[in-house]
Design a protein around this motif. Structure first.
Motif, PDB file in Angstrom:
ATOM      1  N   VAL A 166       0.859  -1.182   0.000  1.00 24.99           N
ATOM      2  CA  VAL A 166       0.000   0.000   0.000  1.00 24.99           C
ATOM      3  C   VAL A 166       0.898   1.236   0.000  1.00 24.99           C
ATOM      4  N   VAL A 167       0.641   2.167  -0.916  1.00 24.64           N
ATOM      5  CA  VAL A 167       1.417   3.413  -0.964  1.00 24.64           C
ATOM      6  C   VAL A 167       0.546   4.513  -0.363  1.00 24.64           C
ATOM      7  N   GLY A 168       0.954   5.024   0.804  1.00 23.80           N
ATOM      8  CA  GLY A 168       0.189   6.090   1.466  1.00 23.80           C
ATOM      9  C   GLY A 168      -0.314   5.639   2.823  1.00 23.80           C
ATOM     10  N   GLY A 169       0.098   6.377   3.856  1.00 26.15           N
ATOM     11  CA  GLY A 169      -0.292   6.022   5.231  1.00 26.15           C
ATOM     12  C   GLY A 169      -1.246   7.031   5.829  1.00 26.15           C
ATOM     13  N   ARG A 171      -5.997  16.649   8.969  1.00 32.29           N
ATOM     14  CA  ARG A 171      -6.386  18.043   8.694  1.00 32.29           C
ATOM     15  C   ARG A 171      -7.874  18.166   8.380  1.00 32.29           C
ATOM     16  N   SER A 172      -8.664  17.209   8.864  1.00 27.61           N
ATOM     17  CA  SER A 172     -10.092  17.221   8.533  1.00 27.61           C
ATOM     18  C   SER A 172     -10.881  17.938   9.622  1.00 27.61           C
ATOM     19  N   THR A 173     -12.210  17.879   9.533  1.00 27.65           N
ATOM     20  CA  THR A 173     -13.064  18.446  10.590  1.00 27.65           C
ATOM     21  C   THR A 173     -13.152  17.474  11.774  1.00 27.65           C
ATOM     22  N   LYS A 174     -12.628  16.285  11.611  1.00 30.65           N
ATOM     23  CA  LYS A 174     -12.494  15.293  12.687  1.00 30.65           C
ATOM     24  C   LYS A 174     -13.856  14.794  13.162  1.00 30.65           C
ATOM     25  N   ILE A 214      -6.351  19.500   2.338  1.00 34.02           N
ATOM     26  CA  ILE A 214      -6.722  19.432   0.923  1.00 34.02           C
ATOM     27  C   ILE A 214      -7.614  18.209   0.688  1.00 34.02           C
ATOM     28  N   ARG A 215      -8.799  18.452   0.155  1.00 42.40           N
ATOM     29  CA  ARG A 215      -9.697  17.333  -0.173  1.00 42.40           C
ATOM     30  C   ARG A 215      -9.264  16.733  -1.505  1.00 42.40           C
ATOM     31  N   PRO A 216      -9.063  15.426  -1.543  1.00 37.54           N
ATOM     32  CA  PRO A 216      -8.778  14.791  -2.834  1.00 37.54           C
ATOM     33  C   PRO A 216     -10.103  14.327  -3.446  1.00 37.54           C
ATOM     34  N   ARG A 266       5.342   8.456   2.719  1.00 37.64           N
ATOM     35  CA  ARG A 266       6.453   9.357   2.414  1.00 37.64           C
ATOM     36  C   ARG A 266       6.758  10.349   3.542  1.00 37.64           C
ATOM     37  N   GLN A 267       5.694  10.827   4.196  1.00 36.54           N
ATOM     38  CA  GLN A 267       5.890  11.757   5.319  1.00 36.54           C
ATOM     39  C   GLN A 267       5.688  10.937   6.600  1.00 36.54           C
ATOM     40  N   ASP A 268       5.102  11.561   7.612  1.00 40.13           N
ATOM     41  CA  ASP A 268       4.678  10.774   8.765  1.00 40.13           C
ATOM     42  C   ASP A 268       3.297  10.205   8.455  1.00 40.13           C
ATOM     43  N   GLY A 284     -13.670   9.884  -1.243  1.00 37.22           N
ATOM     44  CA  GLY A 284     -14.158   9.286   0.002  1.00 37.22           C
ATOM     45  C   GLY A 284     -13.983  10.186   1.207  1.00 37.22           C
ATOM     46  N   LYS A 285     -14.223   9.608   2.371  1.00 34.79           N
ATOM     47  CA  LYS A 285     -14.217  10.341   3.641  1.00 34.79           C
ATOM     48  C   LYS A 285     -13.514   9.494   4.692  1.00 34.79           C
ATOM     49  N   LEU A 286     -13.079  10.177   5.745  1.00 37.87           N
ATOM     50  CA  LEU A 286     -12.568   9.477   6.921  1.00 37.87           C
ATOM     51  C   LEU A 286     -13.601   8.433   7.381  1.00 37.87           C
ATOM     52  N   THR A 287     -14.848   8.884   7.488  1.00 41.70           N
ATOM     53  CA  THR A 287     -15.927   8.055   8.022  1.00 41.70           C
ATOM     54  C   THR A 287     -16.072   6.723   7.278  1.00 41.70           C
ATOM     55  N   GLY A 288     -15.843   6.749   5.973  1.00 42.46           N
ATOM     56  CA  GLY A 288     -16.107   5.551   5.177  1.00 42.46           C
ATOM     57  C   GLY A 288     -14.876   4.699   4.928  1.00 42.46           C
TER      58      GLY A 288
HETATM   59  P1  FAD Z   1      -4.156  11.334   2.966  1.00 45.15           P
HETATM   60  O1  FAD Z   1      -4.483  11.379   4.394  1.00 45.15           O
HETATM   61  O2  FAD Z   1      -3.721  12.588   2.335  1.00 45.15           O
HETATM   62  O3  FAD Z   1      -3.067  10.218   2.774  1.00 45.15           O
HETATM   63  C1  FAD Z   1      -2.352  10.033   1.572  1.00 45.15           C
HETATM   64  C2  FAD Z   1      -0.899   9.780   1.958  1.00 45.15           C
HETATM   65  O4  FAD Z   1      -0.180   9.300   0.841  1.00 45.15           O
HETATM   66  C3  FAD Z   1      -0.192  11.046   2.433  1.00 45.15           C
HETATM   67  O5  FAD Z   1       0.140  10.932   3.797  1.00 45.15           O
HETATM   68  C4  FAD Z   1       1.026  11.144   1.519  1.00 45.15           C
HETATM   69  O6  FAD Z   1       2.196  11.597   2.159  1.00 45.15           O
HETATM   70  C5  FAD Z   1       1.167   9.705   1.024  1.00 45.15           C
HETATM   71  N1  FAD Z   1       1.871   9.620  -0.255  1.00 45.15           N
HETATM   72  C6  FAD Z   1       1.612  10.316  -1.377  1.00 45.15           C
HETATM   73  N2  FAD Z   1       2.496   9.977  -2.348  1.00 45.15           N
HETATM   74  C7  FAD Z   1       3.326   9.043  -1.816  1.00 45.15           C
HETATM   75  C8  FAD Z   1       4.459   8.326  -2.336  1.00 45.15           C
HETATM   76  N3  FAD Z   1       4.910   8.509  -3.584  1.00 45.15           N
HETATM   77  N4  FAD Z   1       5.083   7.449  -1.502  1.00 45.15           N
HETATM   78  C9  FAD Z   1       4.630   7.241  -0.233  1.00 45.15           C
HETATM   79  N5  FAD Z   1       3.577   7.924   0.292  1.00 45.15           N
HETATM   80  C10 FAD Z   1       2.934   8.802  -0.501  1.00 45.15           C
HETATM   81  N6  FAD Z   1     -13.986  13.215   6.321  1.00 45.15           N
HETATM   82  C11 FAD Z   1     -14.821  12.800   7.302  1.00 45.15           C
HETATM   83  O7  FAD Z   1     -15.246  11.652   7.323  1.00 45.15           O
HETATM   84  N7  FAD Z   1     -15.207  13.638   8.300  1.00 45.15           N
HETATM   85  C12 FAD Z   1     -14.834  14.932   8.328  1.00 45.15           C
HETATM   86  O8  FAD Z   1     -15.176  15.649   9.269  1.00 45.15           O
HETATM   87  C13 FAD Z   1     -14.031  15.415   7.283  1.00 45.15           C
HETATM   88  N8  FAD Z   1     -13.677  16.718   7.245  1.00 45.15           N
HETATM   89  C14 FAD Z   1     -12.813  17.161   6.297  1.00 45.15           C
HETATM   90  C15 FAD Z   1     -12.425  18.509   6.310  1.00 45.15           C
HETATM   91  C16 FAD Z   1     -11.463  18.959   5.429  1.00 45.15           C
HETATM   92  C17 FAD Z   1     -11.058  20.403   5.448  1.00 45.15           C
HETATM   93  C18 FAD Z   1     -10.875  18.054   4.502  1.00 45.15           C
HETATM   94  C19 FAD Z   1      -9.785  18.534   3.610  1.00 45.15           C
HETATM   95  C20 FAD Z   1     -11.280  16.726   4.460  1.00 45.15           C
HETATM   96  C21 FAD Z   1     -12.266  16.267   5.338  1.00 45.15           C
HETATM   97  N9  FAD Z   1     -12.713  14.943   5.337  1.00 45.15           N
HETATM   98  C22 FAD Z   1     -13.578  14.491   6.292  1.00 45.15           C
HETATM   99  C23 FAD Z   1     -12.225  13.996   4.338  1.00 45.15           C
HETATM  100  C24 FAD Z   1     -11.073  13.132   4.881  1.00 45.15           C
HETATM  101  O9  FAD Z   1     -10.223  13.888   5.697  1.00 45.15           O
HETATM  102  C25 FAD Z   1     -10.280  12.549   3.723  1.00 45.15           C
HETATM  103  O10 FAD Z   1     -11.164  11.890   2.851  1.00 45.15           O
HETATM  104  C26 FAD Z   1      -9.233  11.537   4.180  1.00 45.15           C
HETATM  105  O11 FAD Z   1      -8.454  12.018   5.250  1.00 45.15           O
HETATM  106  C27 FAD Z   1      -8.331  11.177   3.007  1.00 45.15           C
HETATM  107  O12 FAD Z   1      -7.415  10.213   3.456  1.00 45.15           O
HETATM  108  P2  FAD Z   1      -6.379   9.548   2.471  1.00 45.15           P
HETATM  109  O13 FAD Z   1      -5.689   8.488   3.226  1.00 45.15           O
HETATM  110  O14 FAD Z   1      -7.074   9.147   1.226  1.00 45.15           O
HETATM  111  O15 FAD Z   1      -5.397  10.737   2.068  1.00 45.15           O
END
Ligand code: FAD
Length: 539
Positions: free
Chosen positions: A20-23, A56-59, A335-337, A46-48, A368-372
């Protein structure tokens, strides 16, 4: 388990079924689901861990009233059910939180829509009897939240959601995956892919701490790179088209005495958007925004314009608060993806997740979302299991997360009381006992066993916490500790300012830092404090 050096050796020497790439929460969820099905799993970040959007979400672990307004019943059902499950998996970390939705003149939610909406929501999401919605009159609403603006107030909906700490939830999922055999490493980047007959068979990785490059072999690779999804896909030569749209959301933290709300309030802004005011211990955090974004992804900034927008919205709904920029103690931007849907505005783009697979076999999941996170993981791992001929289905619904071991939230409160009985007269007060249990769950007892002999109570607790985090939670930098393991940078910045040097010296002892490293970390701490307490001009 969470020993970084050991795990790096294993990443290099073993062959995996799934890498899995991404923590962030998405990658963590996938690693856990897969390892519980008996796969050999690796995860690199890649980072922590959780340093991307997942800290960085609304938690909130929330059921999606907004999806109801969009008549997306399938999504309401899924996230509504997920809230309950995620709460049960870690009741100390995902707390019940009553929400107040004020009904105001010309607002998004009128009385009948809210009554209908919240009833459907209770039904679809299987909400417990005690937690079911109540419709409040104007007077009842004013009694509950006296600071609300009254001239446009008509009443309120009062309903149940859950609040969490996103970074800690991500860590809890990752630590559970690691406990079951997943090999995980932070500060390890994927720089490229390795192919055999045009099919991906591994990755070229780099240890960001030592700079050492190495390869990891894996039969399947899933990218869970959040905002960096397109960047990762472009490293795979078969990809070019962008699938992600970025939008930015900011939050501001203020002292609770500046806005002493009793509940989370989900309120209308004049522009038709909805914002939250969320109490968390002695602070309240406010947000969020949703603006198109094309800037730097790693540490997006809160601009002056972002801050003014949020403060103006809060002052309009809570006029007595009269908040100004000087009241802001800390802040963050995420940042919302989002999955690209051309022609739709930032707010209108769906929050659904999608899975893509390239000709070379790179699978990515985005949106997607944290919740799901659990259901997202299940969908991707089903696909991988199918390829591997693994017939097992997901069991994550039944496996409590590390630090849990509570049957419900009452058991969490009992644990806090027990800690007070045992340690109250020695070192803990209600605030610190609650903090330890909400942050570390059952592991709080172990932290208290690590208390050193000398120092003030605050220093003793900090030393023990640092020691526990370094030895069990793969802390590499000071920021890992003060931002993502403990959220001090956001919710206790006063103590971080006064105890920063102490924290750095405790980390230095545990991690063997020399004077040069300590000075760099001290400079970094000052920079981070400045970053979260000031606003930039422009993106
Ligand atoms: P990320 O957490 O960004 O993880 C991706 C990781 O991949 C990063 O850590 C990055 O460093 C790593 N990565 C990238 N490239 C590489 C590489 N080449 N090698 C190794 N690692 C790599 N959802 C809810 O359910 N409830 C909420 O209240 C809510 N509020 C939100 C508010 C805001 C302002 C935002 C922006 C989002 C919110 N969300 C909420 C949505 C939720 O936070 C995200 O959907 C979720 O955190 C995305 O997680 P992720 O693991 O997909 O992405």
């Amino acid at each position: 388990m969470m020993n970084r050096e050991q795990n790096l050796k294993e990443l290099e020497s073993k062959a995996f079924d799934l890498l899995v790439v991404g923590g962030g929460i998405t990658g963590a969820g996938i690693a856990l689901d897969a390892v519980l099905r008996g796969m050999k799993v690796a995860l690199v970040e890649r980072q922590d861990f959780a340093a991307g959007t997942s800290s960085r979400s609304t938690k909130l672990i929330h059921g999606g009233l907004r999806y109801l307004a969009q008549a997306d019943f399938g999504l309401v059902y899924e996230v509504g059910r997920e809230r309950r499950i995620v709460h049960a998996l870690a009741p100390h970390l995902v707390h019940p939180d009553r929400m107040l939705l004020p009904l105001v003149e010309k607002g998004n939610y009128g009385y009948w829509l809210t009554l209908l909406g919240l009833s459907v929501y209770d039904l679809l999401a299987g909400v417990n009897k005690n937690d079911r919605k109540r419709m409040l009159s104007k007077n009842e609403t004013m009694r509950l939240e006296p600071l609300l603006r009254t001239d446009i107030l008509r009443g309120a909906g009062f309903y149940a959601e859950y609040r969490t700490d996103d970074a800690r939830l991500t860590h809890a999922v990752l630590m559970t995956a690691a406990k079951h055999g997943a090999v995980v490493a932070n500060y390890t980047a994927v720089e490229g892919f390795i192919y055999d007959n045009q099919k991906i068979t591994g990755v070229e990785a780099v240890d960001e701490v030592s700079g050492r490059k190495f390869n990891v072999s894996s039969r399947h690779i899933v990218g869970a790179a959040g905002p960096w999804t397109d960047e990762l896909r472009r490293k795979d030569e078969s990809q070019s088209k962008s699938i992600i749209r970025h939008t930015k959301g900011v939050h501001l933290v203020i002292a609770r005495e500046k806005l002493p709300v009793q509940h989370t309030v989900y309120f209308d802004n004049y522009d038709g958007r909805m914002l939250f005011a969320i109490p968390r211990d002695e602070k309240v955090y406010l947000g969020t925004t949703d603006t198109p974004y094309s800037g730097e992804l790693t540490d997006p900034k809160v601009t002056l314009q972002d801050a003014e927008y949020v403060l103006e919205a809060v002052n309009a709904m809570f006029p007595m608060a009269r908040l100004s920029k000087a009241d802001v103690e800390s802040s963050w931007a995420g940042i919302r993806p989002l999955i690209e849907q051309s022609g739709k505005s930032a707010t209108a783009v769906s929050r659904k997740d999608e899975v893509y697979e390239s000709d070379s076999g790179l699978i990515v999941i985005a949106g997607g979302k944290l919740t799901g996170y659990r259901k997202m993981a299940e969908r991707v791992v089903d696909r991988v299991a199918n390829k591997l001929g693994n017939k097992k289905s997901s069991t994550t619904e039944k496996v409590q997360l590390e630090g849990a071991g509570y049957i419900n939230y009452n058991a969490v409160e009992n644990h806090i009381n027990l800690l007070m009985e045992r340690w109250g007269h020695i070192i803990l007060n209600q605030k610190t006992a609650t903090y330890l249990v909400h942050t570390y769950g059952r592991a709080a007892d172990g932290i208290l066993e690590l208390l050193p002999e000398s120092g003030t109570n605050e220093e003793k607790l900090l030393s023990a916490e640092v020691q526990y985090c370094v030895r069990n939670e793969m802390v590499v930098t000071a920021r890992d500790f003060y931002e993502r393991r403990t959220a001090r940078l956001f919710f206790d910045i006063g103590s971080l300012k006064s105890n920063g040097d102490f924290i750095l010296s405790a980390l230095a002892r545990e991690l063997g830092w020399d004077d040069g490293k300590i000075s760099r970390e001290a400079a970094n701490l000052a920079k981070e404090i400045h970053r979260v307490t000031s606003f930039s001009v422009g993106e």
